[in-house]
Design an enzyme around this catalytic site. Structure first.
Site, mmCIF file in Angstrom:
data_model
loop_
_atom_site.group_PDB
_atom_site.id
_atom_site.type_symbol
_atom_site.label_atom_id
_atom_site.label_comp_id
_atom_site.label_asym_id
_atom_site.label_seq_id
_atom_site.Cartn_x
_atom_site.Cartn_y
_atom_site.Cartn_z
ATOM 1 N N SER A 265 0.761 -1.021 0.029
ATOM 2 C CA SER A 265 0.035 -0.026 0.069
ATOM 3 C C SER A 265 0.842 1.229 0.038
ATOM 4 O O SER A 265 1.942 1.193 0.041
ATOM 5 C CB SER A 265 -0.830 0.050 1.124
ATOM 6 O OG SER A 265 -0.176 0.562 2.338
ATOM 7 N N LYS A 266 0.210 2.420 -0.342
ATOM 8 C CA LYS A 266 0.952 3.525 -0.497
ATOM 9 C C LYS A 266 1.691 3.901 1.096
ATOM 10 O O LYS A 266 2.785 4.359 0.892
ATOM 11 C CB LYS A 266 -0.120 4.719 -0.754
ATOM 12 C CG LYS A 266 0.882 5.985 -0.681
ATOM 13 C CD LYS A 266 -0.101 7.298 -1.260
ATOM 14 C CE LYS A 266 0.751 8.419 -1.157
ATOM 15 N NZ LYS A 266 0.833 8.818 0.369
ATOM 16 N N ARG A 267 1.058 3.439 1.977
ATOM 17 C CA ARG A 267 1.671 3.685 3.224
ATOM 18 C C ARG A 267 3.103 3.194 3.405
ATOM 19 O O ARG A 267 4.108 3.649 4.130
ATOM 20 C CB ARG A 267 0.764 2.896 4.397
ATOM 21 C CG ARG A 267 -0.130 4.069 4.796
ATOM 22 C CD ARG A 267 -0.778 3.559 6.097
ATOM 23 N NE ARG A 267 -1.329 2.110 5.855
ATOM 24 C CZ ARG A 267 -2.489 1.890 5.287
ATOM 25 N NH1 ARG A 267 -3.306 2.931 4.922
ATOM 26 N NH2 ARG A 267 -3.133 0.561 5.294
ATOM 27 N N GLY A 269 5.484 3.124 1.273
ATOM 28 C CA GLY A 269 6.339 3.832 0.354
ATOM 29 C C GLY A 269 6.620 5.250 1.446
ATOM 30 O O GLY A 269 7.735 5.533 1.768
#
Ligand code: GLU
Length: 510
Positions: A265-267, A269
């Site tokens: 998930s973007k988290r 990154g």
């Protein structure tokens, strides 16, 4: 060459395109190019509540940056348009009607409250997943349970309704997936999905199948999360009588977190302080911008190469592939079904490989803005040579100036650890001698500088190797860097002599 395929990338414009989406597009693209086929962009925007402004443009730009060109689609047109489902709205109703007429679908008039009541009732009866299905539908308000005249009355009165698929009670659906082989599901596990909504829009399932049929799609290549929907899609093909032209399915493995369990998930990154999207994304709600790979200075070739190897491998240990080479090497048969770890550091490695292979002059052009922004004049020969010395040490083009500042200005500080370790007698005395030797040197090139360095050391009965780091410290302020005499040659005699004097001044004569 195999038969030309017709494949589509069919994103919903519900937000910025995730890496998984870029990889899905890529695999579709590779198969299209390999077979001389057609690559189509279809925007699936039937769920208007999830529409995010700017998402469609973001998808197009992201894929363009990666080098993928569409043959048909929202932005390029084509013979099967329109390619935005909201613009195809009027086409879907007749297909829903066709299913009703054939007994494969029905009207359902239940209100939100009634649906909620059903779910509550089933939960109380300990039904694990309360569903609208062949068992529960008899107690609900639909054209299968209500008398025909009541149904007609409601339709005439304009009562809101949806159209649901009439899922058979206990049948086996067999789905052939290129990556997973046969997937068999019993219809008792499936619910009566809504195909057509009260707002006059089809749902994803109906629009997706109808459009794949009308656009003559031969292969549906999409993320694993769509596998549970595929039995319904297969049943829809059968209900329409389209089995003969049903596309082949290939469900791509999930992208997993770089570490630990679960979906990427973007988290992940954010947590690692690394970009996640292909290009900058500015949220239309908050106005906040998330940095993309493009703007961070990654090469699109490196990104594409990295993505291609997430879930696919060429069958040997090659890792570096241009887009053209991927087109040649790709096959769906070599895509595996296990999730693929999204290893951000591996992307950095790919970028380094591409950076090393770029012509120095081209990289030099790319770093000009950094050098100008730092307030220095630009000399292309000097920059090209600086790149030659530094490119193996860089991960991103954007790293250049911060790593190479001492190419442009004398150091004002010196790495303290290296000072403590190296700047002691007889080093300062040697540096003083070296300064004089350099000042008197006839020819100024790396070999001559190295030779005089060695001579000076030997004359003092010192080993050149033990002086090297102190010398580097004096001219760059740092304990490590590129080939030292090439750096010396590039900086020039005046700079070197001045920097040695400055180091002696600042760090002491010993
Ligand atoms: N609109 C779906 C998505 O957003 C497409 C799934 C498919 O390719 O069928 O991923």
């Amino acid at each position: 060459m195999s038969t030309p395929v017709r494949v589509r990338f069919a994103p919903s414009p519900t937000g910025p395109l995730h890496p998984g989406g870029v990889r899905t597009a890529l695999f579709n693209y590779l198969l299209a190019r390999q077979t001389g086929g057609t690559f189509i962009l279809r925007i699936e925007d039937t769920d208007q509540t999830r529409f995010v402004p700017g998402a469609e443009q973001f998808i197009i730009e992201s894929l363009e940056w990666c080098g993928m060109k569409f043959d048909e689609g929202v932005h390029v047109g084509g013979p099967h348009g329109p390619y935005r489902q909201s613009e195809r709205k009027a086409m879907y109703r007749q297909y829903a009607d066709q299913l009703i007429a054939a007994g494969h679908a029905y009207y359902a008039f239940d209100t939100e409250e009634e649906l909620e009541e059903m779910r509550e009732r089933l939960k109380k009866a300990n039904v694990a997943s309360p569903q609208y299905n062949s068992i529960t539908r008899v107690n609900m308000k639909n054209s299968l349970s209500l008398p025909a005249d009541e149904v007609q009355r409601r339709l005439d009165a304009g009562d809101p309704y949806v159209i649901r698929f009439k899922m058979p009670r206990n049948e086996e659906v067999r789905v052939k997936d290129i990556i997973r082989s046969w997937v068999v599901v019993n219809t008792s596990q499936l619910d009566d999905k809504v195909l057509f909504k009260s707002d006059g829009m089809p749902t994803y399932h109906l629009a997706n199948v109808v459009d794949d049929y009308l656009m003559k799609i031969t292969h549906v290549i999409r993320g694993e999360e769509w596998l549970p929907s595929t039995p319904l899609h297969v049943l829809l093909y059968q209900a329409f009588g389209w089995e003969a032209v049903m596309p082949q399915f290939a469900h791509l493995p999930l992208l997993l977190k770089p570490d630990g369990d679960g979906k990427l998930s973007k988290r992940d990154g954010d947590r690692l302080g690394l970009p996640f999207y292909a290009i900058n994304w500015t949220s239309p709600e908050t106005g906040e911008t998330t940095l993309g790979y493009r703007e961070s200075g990654y090469f699109p070739e490196a990104y594409v190469n990295f993505l291609a190897l997430l879930g696919w491998n060429p069958g040997d240990n090659r890792e570096i592939f241009s887009l053209e080479e991927l087109v040649q090497a790709f096959s769906l048969e070599r895509v595996n079904k296990h999730g693929a770890r999204y290893d951000f550091t591996k992307l950095n490695w790919f970028n380094q490989q591409y950076l090393r292979n770029r012509p120095h002059a081209e990289l030099a052009e790319m770093v000009v803005p950094q050098v100008l922004a730092a307030g220095h004049m630009v000399d292309m020969d000097f920059l090209t040579e600086a790149i030659r010395l530094m490119n193996e040490r860089m991960t991103l083009v954007g790293d250049f100036y911060k790593m190479s500042q001492y190419f442009f200005e004398a150091p004002t500080t010196y790495d303290e650890e290296v000072v403590a370790k190296r700047w002691k007698a007889p080093v300062p005395a040697f540096i003083e001698k070296l300064q004089a030797a350099f000042a008197g040197l006839n020819s100024w090139d790396a070999a001559s500088c190295e030779a005089i360095f060695n001579e000076t050391a030997t004359a003092m009965e010192l080993k050149p190797g033990q002086l090297m780091q102190a010398y580097r410290l004096a001219i760059s302020g740092q304990g490590a860097g590129p080939a030292i005499f090439e750096l010396t040659a590039l900086l020039g005699r005046d700079q070197i002599v001045a920097r040695l004097a400055a180091a002696l001044n600042t760090l002491g004569h010993g």
